[in-house]
Write a protein that holds these residues in place. Sequence first.
Motif, short mmCIF file in Angstrom:
data_model
loop_
_atom_site.label_atom_id
_atom_site.label_comp_id
_atom_site.label_asym_id
_atom_site.label_seq_id
_atom_site.Cartn_x
_atom_site.Cartn_y
_atom_site.Cartn_z
N LYS A 92 -11.07 -31.62 -81.14
CA LYS A 92 -10.76 -31.51 -79.71
C LYS A 92 -9.56 -32.38 -79.37
N ASP A 93 -8.41 -31.76 -79.30
CA ASP A 93 -7.19 -32.46 -78.93
C ASP A 93 -6.03 -31.49 -79.07
N LYS A 94 -4.83 -31.97 -78.71
CA LYS A 94 -3.59 -31.25 -78.95
C LYS A 94 -2.85 -32.00 -80.06
N PHE A 95 -2.30 -31.27 -81.04
CA PHE A 95 -1.78 -31.90 -82.24
C PHE A 95 -0.30 -31.54 -82.44
N THR A 96 0.47 -32.52 -82.97
CA THR A 96 1.89 -32.34 -83.20
C THR A 96 2.26 -32.81 -84.60
N ALA A 97 3.11 -32.03 -85.27
CA ALA A 97 3.69 -32.41 -86.56
C ALA A 97 5.19 -32.52 -86.39
N GLU A 98 5.80 -33.61 -86.91
CA GLU A 98 7.23 -33.85 -86.72
C GLU A 98 7.98 -34.12 -88.01
N THR A 99 7.28 -34.22 -89.13
CA THR A 99 7.92 -34.48 -90.43
C THR A 99 8.09 -33.16 -91.18
N SER A 100 9.25 -32.95 -91.79
CA SER A 100 9.49 -31.72 -92.54
C SER A 100 9.07 -31.87 -94.00
N GLY A 101 8.60 -30.76 -94.56
CA GLY A 101 8.44 -30.68 -95.99
C GLY A 101 9.76 -30.27 -96.61
N THR A 102 9.70 -29.79 -97.84
CA THR A 102 10.89 -29.29 -98.51
C THR A 102 10.58 -27.93 -99.11
N ALA A 103 11.60 -27.25 -99.62
CA ALA A 103 11.40 -25.92 -100.17
C ALA A 103 10.40 -25.93 -101.32
N ASP A 104 10.47 -26.93 -102.19
CA ASP A 104 9.55 -26.97 -103.32
C ASP A 104 8.32 -27.82 -103.06
N ARG A 105 8.28 -28.52 -101.92
CA ARG A 105 7.12 -29.34 -101.59
C ARG A 105 6.82 -29.20 -100.09
N PRO A 106 6.34 -28.02 -99.68
CA PRO A 106 5.97 -27.86 -98.28
C PRO A 106 4.75 -28.71 -97.94
N ILE A 107 4.49 -28.84 -96.66
CA ILE A 107 3.29 -29.55 -96.19
C ILE A 107 2.31 -28.49 -95.70
N TRP A 108 1.06 -28.63 -96.15
CA TRP A 108 0.03 -27.64 -95.85
C TRP A 108 -1.02 -28.22 -94.90
N VAL A 109 -1.51 -27.37 -94.00
CA VAL A 109 -2.75 -27.64 -93.27
C VAL A 109 -3.64 -26.43 -93.48
N CYS A 110 -4.77 -26.64 -94.14
CA CYS A 110 -5.61 -25.52 -94.58
C CYS A 110 -7.05 -25.71 -94.14
N GLY A 111 -7.66 -24.66 -93.68
CA GLY A 111 -9.08 -24.70 -93.34
C GLY A 111 -9.63 -23.30 -93.22
N GLY A 112 -10.93 -23.19 -93.12
CA GLY A 112 -11.56 -21.90 -92.86
C GLY A 112 -11.66 -21.67 -91.37
N PRO A 113 -12.13 -20.48 -90.97
CA PRO A 113 -12.23 -20.17 -89.54
C PRO A 113 -13.19 -21.08 -88.80
N GLY A 114 -14.10 -21.78 -89.53
CA GLY A 114 -15.01 -22.73 -88.90
C GLY A 114 -14.37 -24.06 -88.57
N ALA A 115 -13.12 -24.26 -88.99
CA ALA A 115 -12.36 -25.44 -88.58
C ALA A 115 -11.57 -25.06 -87.34
N VAL A 116 -11.93 -25.61 -86.18
CA VAL A 116 -11.43 -25.14 -84.89
C VAL A 116 -10.64 -26.24 -84.19
N ILE A 117 -9.36 -25.99 -83.97
CA ILE A 117 -8.55 -26.86 -83.13
C ILE A 117 -8.70 -26.39 -81.70
N ASP A 118 -9.28 -27.24 -80.86
CA ASP A 118 -9.63 -26.89 -79.49
C ASP A 118 -8.87 -27.81 -78.55
N ALA A 119 -7.87 -27.26 -77.85
CA ALA A 119 -7.01 -28.08 -76.99
C ALA A 119 -7.64 -28.40 -75.65
#
Length: 381
Positions: A121-148
């Motif tokens: 429960k919150d609003k989330f921000t990402a500001e750091t970049s990954g790279t072409a060969d090393r992207p940054i991942w955020v992974c979850g199933g549908p039961g992981a719920v970001i609720d603003a």
Amino acid sequence: MWVSGAALVIAVVALIVALASGGDDGASRAGAAADTVRSASPSAPQAPDEEPTAPATGPLGTPSPSQPPSSPQSTDSPSVSAGSVTCPAPTVMVNDANSLDDALGNAMPGDVIGLADGTYKDKFTAETSGTADRPIWVCGGPGAVIDAGDVDGGYAFHLDGASYWRLVGFTVRNGQKGVMADHVEHAVIQGLTVEHIGDEAIHLRNFSSDNVVRDNTVRDTGLRKPKFGEGVYIGSAESNWCTVSKCKPDNSDRNVVTGNHISATTAESIDIKEGTTGGTVTRNTFDGADLSGDHNDSWVDVKGNGWTISFNTGSHAAADGFQTHEILKGWGRGNTFKGNVAHVDGPGYGFNLTPVNGNKVTCDNKVSGAGKGLTNTDCAH
């Protein structure tokens, strides 16, 4: 007779040996191919441009991507999967809003943030970049719920100048806007469920180019203001350029929107603004039963240049299935519509080009239930 029987037995044995040897070679080749797929770098998948076949579906019920991002898997850490996409093993697991906020704030290229099931429960921000060969991942199933929390203000998940991210599999709900990308390149937004949103669900703007939005389920938008309830929104309206893009055209170019299921939106399923060039909208499904009318009366509205809109399927439009508009001189030109299926069930055209401006509707588009027919121009062979 005995000699003939022995010869027969010897021949059968030889055949079995040959088949077994050939089978081993085939297995080796298959194994080598599988190893190649598993070791592929996680690059943004490209949308193919040929007649589609019936897509395979994964556990989320979304079409399996033809080139899913993949990475070598650890044998001693769990992986987080969404649909047919298998994310790399998490480098950090989070289970509440505070730990997710910390992980996003400390993210470095190559990090994989795994979301445990639960509500964040919150609003989330990402500001750091990954790279072409090393992207940054955020992974979850549908039961992981970001609720603003509510639909009246803020972005549920904001990529703010954060390029080379992979957002995969989780649910986003209850923000004024769902997933917002500002000045972002080479990101992949895939397999998400974005629902119950005040305005638009997924928005790429402020020079956000070369991104992929694929295999997402988008629904229930426009709960704050129906006229802003788009499913996927590319670029910015000219009236907002001085607010968003320093009074310059918002050149959010070459973005790909593919394989998404978009329904219960009060504005267009996909809105492509003036200032954008060279993108692709392909193999999506649209249901416009909740379109609010007025200017929100089609599934796709293209005001940019040089877009390809192909092999999509729509139903229930308030007026037309697909539209182009010239909001600003020099824009709304050179777009191509091909291989789409439009069940309009409305008073307009399948494809309404206003004005034509070098836009093209090929004759392989299929239209039903359109009060005025296929298109307001001649179709192109």
